[in-house]
Design an enzyme around this catalytic site. Structure first.
Site, PDB file in Angstrom:
ATOM      1  N   GLY A 185      58.976  44.181  13.977  1.00 15.76           N
ATOM      2  CA  GLY A 185      59.247  43.544  12.682  1.00 15.76           C
ATOM      3  C   GLY A 185      57.957  43.065  12.033  1.00 15.76           C
ATOM      4  O   GLY A 185      57.034  42.640  12.724  1.00 15.76           O
TER       5      GLY A 185
ATOM      6  N   THR B  47      54.452  37.729  15.959  1.00 14.47           N
ATOM      7  CA  THR B  47      55.908  37.603  15.856  1.00 14.47           C
ATOM      8  C   THR B  47      56.238  36.238  15.293  1.00 14.47           C
ATOM      9  O   THR B  47      55.693  35.226  15.771  1.00 14.47           O
ATOM     10  CB  THR B  47      56.655  37.779  17.192  1.00 14.47           C
TER      11      THR B  47
ATOM     12  N   ASP C 187      56.761  41.364  21.891  1.00 11.26           N
ATOM     13  CA  ASP C 187      57.012  41.744  23.288  1.00 11.26           C
ATOM     14  C   ASP C 187      57.704  43.100  23.420  1.00 11.26           C
ATOM     15  O   ASP C 187      57.351  43.904  24.292  1.00 11.26           O
ATOM     16  CB  ASP C 187      57.786  40.645  24.038  1.00 11.26           C
ATOM     17  N   GLY C 188      58.652  43.370  22.507  1.00 11.26           N
ATOM     18  CA  GLY C 188      59.359  44.658  22.572  1.00 11.26           C
ATOM     19  C   GLY C 188      58.393  45.818  22.401  1.00 11.26           C
ATOM     20  O   GLY C 188      58.374  46.782  23.182  1.00 11.26           O
TER      21      GLY C 188
ATOM     22  N   ARG D 155      65.116  34.863  17.111  1.00  9.49           N
ATOM     23  CA  ARG D 155      65.707  35.596  18.238  1.00  9.49           C
ATOM     24  C   ARG D 155      66.107  34.627  19.341  1.00  9.49           C
ATOM     25  O   ARG D 155      66.679  33.600  19.033  1.00  9.49           O
ATOM     26  CB  ARG D 155      64.757  36.692  18.695  1.00  9.49           C
TER      27      ARG D 155
ATOM     28  N   ARG E 116      61.958  52.723  16.387  1.00  8.08           N
ATOM     29  CA  ARG E 116      61.571  54.100  16.735  1.00  8.08           C
ATOM     30  C   ARG E 116      60.780  54.145  18.037  1.00  8.08           C
ATOM     31  O   ARG E 116      59.583  54.418  18.054  1.00  8.08           O
ATOM     32  CB  ARG E 116      60.829  54.756  15.572  1.00  8.08           C
TER      33      ARG E 116
ATOM     34  N   ASP F  44      57.547  33.987  20.676  1.00 12.13           N
ATOM     35  CA  ASP F  44      58.122  34.004  22.029  1.00 12.13           C
ATOM     36  C   ASP F  44      57.306  34.836  23.020  1.00 12.13           C
ATOM     37  O   ASP F  44      57.752  35.098  24.135  1.00 12.13           O
ATOM     38  CB  ASP F  44      59.572  34.533  21.979  1.00 12.13           C
TER      39      ASP F  44
ATOM     40  N   ASP G 196      58.805  34.805  15.877  1.00 11.12           N
ATOM     41  CA  ASP G 196      59.598  34.114  16.917  1.00 11.12           C
ATOM     42  C   ASP G 196      58.711  33.279  17.849  1.00 11.12           C
ATOM     43  O   ASP G 196      59.203  32.383  18.526  1.00 11.12           O
ATOM     44  CB  ASP G 196      60.376  35.139  17.753  1.00 11.12           C
TER      45      ASP G 196
HETATM   46  O1  F6P Z   1      61.627  39.401  15.869  1.00  8.28           O
HETATM   47  C1  F6P Z   1      61.499  39.045  14.536  1.00  8.28           C
HETATM   48  C2  F6P Z   1      62.841  38.945  13.861  1.00  8.28           C
HETATM   49  O2  F6P Z   1      62.624  38.534  12.520  1.00  8.28           O
HETATM   50  C3  F6P Z   1      63.834  38.033  14.549  1.00  8.28           C
HETATM   51  O3  F6P Z   1      63.591  36.679  14.315  1.00  8.28           O
HETATM   52  C4  F6P Z   1      65.126  38.544  13.964  1.00  8.28           C
HETATM   53  O4  F6P Z   1      66.187  38.296  14.860  1.00  8.28           O
HETATM   54  C5  F6P Z   1      64.883  40.044  13.853  1.00  8.28           C
HETATM   55  O5  F6P Z   1      63.476  40.214  13.842  1.00  8.28           O
HETATM   56  C6  F6P Z   1      65.452  40.674  12.606  1.00  8.28           C
HETATM   57  O6  F6P Z   1      65.223  42.048  12.694  1.00  8.28           O
HETATM   58  P1  F6P Z   1      65.373  43.055  11.471  1.00  8.28           P
HETATM   59  O7  F6P Z   1      64.153  42.910  10.616  1.00  8.28           O
HETATM   60  O8  F6P Z   1      65.449  44.381  12.132  1.00  8.28           O
HETATM   61  O9  F6P Z   1      66.603  42.673  10.719  1.00  8.28           O
END
Ligand code: F6P
Length: 359
Positions: A12, A138, A115-116, A184, A78, A142, A140
């Site tokens: 993200g 991130t 992390d992902g 998250r 992806r 985290d 988050d």
């Molecule tokens: O990991 C960042 C984040 O913004 C999280 O806080 C949220 O849960 C997720 O990505 C939202 O993902 P997307 O942009 O795919 O809707």
């Protein structure tokens, strides 16, 4: 000797990504090195022809670092090991990707991710024998082993400002205002912005709560003479009996969302208050980066190039105790860094009288 770095943003987006790339490009160009920016995470290299461009100091002419988003584009869906094709088939395209890096004669790879992304990249880099450094980003916050990741500070600033904006309208209408924020599985945004923005109640996934306790706190606030209350809730908070709220998007991707509405109904019933819910969503990701995020981005980007110069690989650069360090990428992804329930911020919040809905 002239070296070639490939850089990409993965997962993200968040504020500060362009500032990270600027730091890498400016620092690498002083060494006479070349930087190639891969588009849309690593996925750009699977396009035909491969989607990448040369990044030079001229591309970062003092305006781009101020912008949110990423000029290279990014993706959080992806995975090259499980790549979803347009016809719905799922293929392992990791060999193709490794071959694409090699065809471009890349010496070093810098991935800006969470992390992902780092889990996938670490696997890919090991498989391909590629020399890799990770830069943490991130909202988050985290990622393990770093006090801060790029993007968190801006997300907290946006969430704090949202509480600043909700407060006067809450007071004008005698309302309970609930703000649902991202994060998250970690409650860092809710906790930090909740304290900074004067929330009365902060609900985070790390601390179990009851609606009764939340209602008691609101009654206490009102008994103290205040006509409104502010509730901050993190998206991964479940119902008190453990049901999680998710939204299913096109293609079956799931994301957290919906706890705010659930609480809105319950809190209105339990307190007999007019209650409104705001879901902040991606607004937290799109802002111009704060000065803290720009500084962090700059320090981490410069350090990443330093590590490459020192021939240190499979490391993540990190911010720790007002210093930039580097840690094994494996340690950074070994676990998700959630809120420490005995940590300084939770203790500070409790001392301010903020409820976590657990008393
Ligand atoms: O990991 C960042 C984040 O913004 C999280 O806080 C949220 O849960 C997720 O990505 C939202 O993902 P997307 O942009 O795919 O809707």
């Amino acid at each position: 000797m002239k070296k070639k770095i490939a850089i990409f943003t993965s997962g993200g987006d968040c504020a500060g990504l362009n500032a990270v790339m600027r730091a890498v490009v400016l620092s690498a160009s002083r060494l006479g090195w070349e930087v190639l920016g891969i588009e849309n995470g690593t996925a750009g290299l699977l396009d035909s022809p491969p989607a990448y461009r040369r990044l030079t100091p001229e591309n970062f002419d003092n305006t781009v670092m101020r912008l949110g988003g990423t000029v290279l584009g990014t993706t959080n869906s992806r995975n090259p090991f499980e790549y979803k094709m347009a016809d719905g088939k799922v293929l392992d395209r990791s060999d193709e990707l490794i071959a694409a890096f090699k065809a471009l004669e890349i010496d070093y790879v810098i991935g800006i991710g969470g992390d992902g992304s780092f889990r996938i990249l670490n696997r890919l880099m090991k498989k391909g024998g590629l020399k890799f450094i990770g830069i943490p980003k991130t909202i988050d916050n985290d990622l393990n082993m770093t006090d801060y990741s790029v993007g968190f500070d801006t997300a907290v600033a946006v969430a704090t400002e949202a509480l600043d904006r909700l407060q006067p309208t809450a007071a004008s209408h005698d309302r309970v205002m609930i703000l649902e924020v991202m994060g998250r599985d970690a409650g860092h945004i809710a906790l930090t912005a909740g304290i900074a923005g004067g929330a009365d109640i902060i609900l985070i996934p790390e601390i179990p709560y009851t609606v009764e306790s939340v209602a008691r706190k609101i009654a206490e606030v009102k008994a103290g003479g205040r006509n409104f209350a502010l509730v901050m809730v993190s998206e991964a908070v479940k119902t008190p009996d453990g049901k999680k709220f998710e939204v299913v998007y096109h293609g079956g991707e799931t994301r957290y969302g919906g706890i705010g509405e659930y609480l809105g109904v319950r809190i209105a019933q339990a307190t007999n208050s007019e209650t409104r819910v705001t879901v902040l969503g991606h607004v937290q990701r799109g802002a111009s980066p704060t000065f803290n995020d720009r500084l962090l981005a700059s320090a981490l980007g410069v350090k990443a190039v330093d590590l490459l110069r020192e021939e240190k690989f499979a490391r993540m650069v990190a911010w720790h105790n007002m210093n930039v360090i580097d840690v094994p990428i494996e340690d950074a992804i070994s676990e998700c860094r959630t809120v420490s329930t005995g940590g300084v911020l939770v203790r500070t919040a409790r001392a301010l009288g903020i409820s976590f809905g657990d008393a």
